[in-house]
Design a protein around this motif. Structure first.
Motif, PDB file in Angstrom:
ATOM      1  N   GLY A  30     106.506 -49.239 -52.067  1.00 24.40           N
ATOM      2  CA  GLY A  30     107.229 -50.176 -51.197  1.00 24.40           C
ATOM      3  C   GLY A  30     106.882 -49.994 -49.727  1.00 24.40           C
ATOM      4  O   GLY A  30     106.701 -50.975 -48.991  1.00 24.40           O
ATOM      5  N   ASP A  31     106.769 -48.737 -49.279  1.00 24.71           N
ATOM      6  CA  ASP A  31     106.457 -48.465 -47.867  1.00 24.71           C
ATOM      7  C   ASP A  31     105.086 -49.002 -47.494  1.00 24.71           C
ATOM      8  O   ASP A  31     104.884 -49.525 -46.397  1.00 24.71           O
ATOM      9  N   VAL A  32     104.128 -48.856 -48.405  1.00 21.13           N
ATOM     10  CA  VAL A  32     102.766 -49.324 -48.141  1.00 21.13           C
ATOM     11  C   VAL A  32     102.760 -50.850 -48.022  1.00 21.13           C
ATOM     12  O   VAL A  32     102.100 -51.421 -47.152  1.00 21.13           O
ATOM     13  N   VAL A  33     103.538 -51.516 -48.883  1.00 19.47           N
ATOM     14  CA  VAL A  33     103.631 -52.983 -48.839  1.00 19.47           C
ATOM     15  C   VAL A  33     104.165 -53.438 -47.474  1.00 19.47           C
ATOM     16  O   VAL A  33     103.664 -54.395 -46.880  1.00 19.47           O
ATOM     17  N   GLU A  34     105.187 -52.721 -46.950  1.00 20.16           N
ATOM     18  CA  GLU A  34     105.748 -53.084 -45.632  1.00 20.16           C
ATOM     19  C   GLU A  34     104.667 -53.031 -44.552  1.00 20.16           C
ATOM     20  O   GLU A  34     104.560 -53.922 -43.704  1.00 20.16           O
ATOM     21  N   MET A  77      98.928 -58.224 -42.571  1.00 22.16           N
ATOM     22  CA  MET A  77      98.648 -59.612 -42.921  1.00 22.16           C
ATOM     23  C   MET A  77      98.998 -60.565 -41.768  1.00 22.16           C
ATOM     24  O   MET A  77      98.229 -61.472 -41.440  1.00 22.16           O
ATOM     25  N   GLU A  78     100.150 -60.319 -41.139  1.00 18.92           N
ATOM     26  CA  GLU A  78     100.546 -61.148 -39.980  1.00 18.92           C
ATOM     27  C   GLU A  78      99.478 -61.095 -38.894  1.00 18.92           C
ATOM     28  O   GLU A  78      99.081 -62.115 -38.332  1.00 18.92           O
ATOM     29  N   LEU A  79      99.020 -59.873 -38.590  1.00 16.59           N
ATOM     30  CA  LEU A  79      98.025 -59.686 -37.524  1.00 16.59           C
ATOM     31  C   LEU A  79      96.678 -60.298 -37.915  1.00 16.59           C
ATOM     32  O   LEU A  79      95.970 -60.855 -37.075  1.00 16.59           O
ATOM     33  N   SER A 134      96.332 -46.511 -42.059  1.00 21.39           N
ATOM     34  CA  SER A 134      97.338 -45.442 -41.913  1.00 21.39           C
ATOM     35  C   SER A 134      98.093 -45.183 -43.218  1.00 21.39           C
ATOM     36  O   SER A 134      98.722 -44.151 -43.380  1.00 21.39           O
ATOM     37  N   ALA A 135      98.062 -46.160 -44.154  1.00 21.22           N
ATOM     38  CA  ALA A 135      98.842 -46.003 -45.399  1.00 21.22           C
ATOM     39  C   ALA A 135      98.011 -46.493 -46.576  1.00 21.22           C
ATOM     40  O   ALA A 135      97.338 -47.508 -46.479  1.00 21.22           O
ATOM     41  N   GLN A 163     102.991 -58.786 -54.229  1.00 22.72           N
ATOM     42  CA  GLN A 163     104.060 -58.593 -53.234  1.00 22.72           C
ATOM     43  C   GLN A 163     103.725 -59.295 -51.914  1.00 22.72           C
ATOM     44  O   GLN A 163     104.605 -59.707 -51.176  1.00 22.72           O
ATOM     45  N   LEU A 164     102.427 -59.391 -51.629  1.00 25.13           N
ATOM     46  CA  LEU A 164     101.985 -60.027 -50.378  1.00 25.13           C
ATOM     47  C   LEU A 164     101.788 -61.537 -50.554  1.00 25.13           C
ATOM     48  O   LEU A 164     101.384 -62.231 -49.626  1.00 25.13           O
ATOM     49  N   GLY A 165     102.044 -62.035 -51.786  1.00 22.03           N
ATOM     50  CA  GLY A 165     101.895 -63.460 -52.039  1.00 22.03           C
ATOM     51  C   GLY A 165     100.454 -63.896 -52.246  1.00 22.03           C
ATOM     52  O   GLY A 165     100.111 -65.062 -52.056  1.00 22.03           O
TER      53      GLY A 165
END
Length: 373
Positions: free
Chosen positions: A236-240, A246-248, A267-268, A291-293
């Motif tokens: 879950g942390d890696v997905v965050e 993805m936004e960037l 970093s992850a 998870q990222l769609g």
């Protein structure tokens, strides 16, 4: 010391590469003749490891605390040394994979030869390299004997270390100097990671379980039969982190956003032993993509991380390089971290060698990386 052959070993994060560059600088400053960049060979078995050496030399020279003692002429020469693969150093001979330009009869010209990541080198390649190094040169072999061995035959580094230590204890005059770095600089004070790693290396099962069960600083143990049943707990942390990546990556033609995205992405990481099954790379890549769609066969969406699968000198990429699909005014392209320079490299998807999705990767492929989480 007087030995012309030195071996430097140590586990991950013990500062082997920094010590290698320090040793080369000292050898140059003690040399009777002024050395040029062409007198120094800094090499590694893979293109990725050679690129990291180049970064390490730059970081070392930029860090006043570590390199203020190095004389200006030596600094200048070090800055011009270009680390290379062993194959390129030896010079492939007319398309043959085992014959080289430099060999037993036609020796290399460098007076200092340093070889990093030596655990990955096969017996055959190490033999060819040692044959080509002149007797008058200083040779430094660097690596972690506890690391994964070469995919081909031989655990050369381990055997060299054992043989040399046996010689040292028998007071042999031939003298190979073996130095082992023990202090881990990469993890914070009080981290449970180094003692856990040591217990695993020494195969002390009960001690391993003890360190895992403590759940102390730096180690979080999820005790489940099948990690794929609890994917959110595991990754879950890696997905965050990857959501932000993805936004960037979607910010069109913005190099600073893309640079930040690549730094965040490195970093992850989810690291796996096998490729298949609930603990395998394929499952975790697909789960994270979901998870990222992203769909599993989506190749062009910004935010997808890709791992290069083979060397491609034509576009300057090496097996193991990691890039990020980003939005540009020319459509989706893959951004790769710059080596040496400060600007990113953007390549169209059509010009890449074979790549695979890389939200998760095998431990083997990750060797030499550093992740925060």
């Amino acid at each position: 010391g007087s030995s012309r052959f030195m071996i430097l070993t140590g586990g991950p994060g013990t500062g082997k590469t920094t010590m290698t560059i320090t040793a080369i600088a000292i050898m140059m400053m003690l040399s009777n003749t002024a050395l040029e960049a062409s007198d120094i060979a800094l090499c590694a078995p893979t293109g990725k490891a050679a690129a990291r050496l180049k970064e390490a030399v730059s970081d070392f020279l930029d860090d006043e605390r570590r390199s203020s003692w190095v004389s200006p002429p030596v600094r200048k020469v070090l800055a011009n040394v270009t680390p290379t693969t062993i194959h390129r150093l030896l010079g492939r001979s007319r398309g043959e994979s085992t014959r080289f330009l430099y060999n037993l009869k036609s020796k290399l010209r460098q007076s200092i030869v340093a070889v990093d990541e030596a655990s990955m080198i096969s017996s055959q390649l190490m033999a060819r390299l040692l044959e080509a190094v002149p007797d008058t040169s200083r040779l430094l072999i660097v690596g972690d004997p506890g690391q994964l061995e070469s995919v081909e035959a031989g655990s050369v580094l381990d055997q060299l270390v054992k043989g040399s230590l046996a010689e040292q204890s028998s007071k042999s005059p031939r003298g190979v100097a073996v130095f082992t770095l023990k202090k881990v600089w990469r993890t914070g004070k009080g981290s449970a990671i180094p003692p856990l790693a040591e217990a695993i290396r020494e195969q002390k099962d009960s001690k391993v379980m003890e360190w895992l069960a403590k759940r102390e600083a730096g180690v979080e143990w999820i005790d489940v039969e099948d990690p794929s049943v609890h994917p959110g707990d595991v990754a879950g942390d890696v997905v965050e982190v990857l959501r932000r990546v993805m936004e960037l990556a979607r910010v069109e033609s913005d190099e600073s956003a893309h640079t930040e995205a690549l730094e965040l992405a490195s970093s992850a990481k989810v690291l796996c032993g096998p490729h298949e099954g609930g603990r395998g790379v394929r499952f975790w890549n697909e789960w994270i993509a979901g998870q990222l769609g992203l769909s599993a066969n989506d190749r062009v969406s910004p935010g997808r991380l890709v791992l290069v699968g083979q060397n491609s000198p034509r576009v300057g990429l090496s097996n193991g390089d990691i890039g990020l699909v980003v939005a540009t005014s020319q459509g989706p392209q893959v951004a790769f971290p710059a080596t040496g320079g400060s600007t990113l490299r953007y390549l169209p998807l059509s010009s890449l060698p074979p790549v695979q999705t890389c939200f998760a990767m095998t431990v083997h492929k990750s060797q030499g990386s550093e992740f925060d989480k």
